[in-house]
Write an enzyme that holds these catalytic residues in place. Structure first.
Site, short mmCIF file in Angstrom:
data_model
loop_
_atom_site.label_atom_id
_atom_site.label_comp_id
_atom_site.label_asym_id
_atom_site.label_seq_id
_atom_site.Cartn_x
_atom_site.Cartn_y
_atom_site.Cartn_z
CB CYS A 105 6.74 -6.18 -11.07
SG CYS A 105 6.59 -7.49 -9.74
CG HIS A 106 7.72 -5.20 -6.23
ND1 HIS A 106 7.89 -3.81 -5.87
CD2 HIS A 106 6.73 -5.74 -5.35
CE1 HIS A 106 6.75 -3.68 -5.80
NE2 HIS A 106 5.91 -4.69 -4.85
CG HIS A 117 5.58 -7.33 -0.73
ND1 HIS A 117 4.91 -7.93 -0.06
CD2 HIS A 117 4.93 -5.79 -0.43
CE1 HIS A 117 3.54 -7.26 0.40
NE2 HIS A 117 3.68 -5.67 -0.09
CG ASN A 174 4.07 -2.16 -3.05
OD1 ASN A 174 3.57 -2.34 -3.41
ND2 ASN A 174 4.21 -3.39 -1.81
#
Length: 84
Positions: free
Chosen positions: A43-44, A80, A21
């Site tokens: 992406c997370h 996140h 991130n």
């Protein structure tokens, strides 16, 4: 030091899966410093990536009928994080 690391990355057969991130900035920097590296940024949202991996296994390796939950991922230190 980067030249030395770049040499080692060019010999490595492993892939770097970047769960960083900010993902796009960190992954782009990897390619700028180590242009020969085999990497992709994710992406997370680990659950969606598990589904992507099942599709990749089928498309690239011909392995079918793998469930998302069968893909084991060890998630440490991600903020996140999205929960389903």
């Amino acid at each position: 030091m980067c030249v030395k690391l770049n040499f080692h990355f060019s010999l490595c057969k492993a892939w770097v899966l970047s769960y960083t991130n900010p993902m796009s900035v960190c992954t782009r920097t990897l390619f700028e410093i180590f242009p020969e590296i085999k990497a992709f940024g994710c992406c997370h949202e680990v659950f969606h990536v598990q589904k992507l991996f099942t599709q990749m296994l089928e498309d690239m390796e011909g392995i079918k009928d793998i469930k998302r939950k069968e893909i084991k991922i060890n998630v440490i230190g991600i903020n996140h994080f999205t929960w389903n």
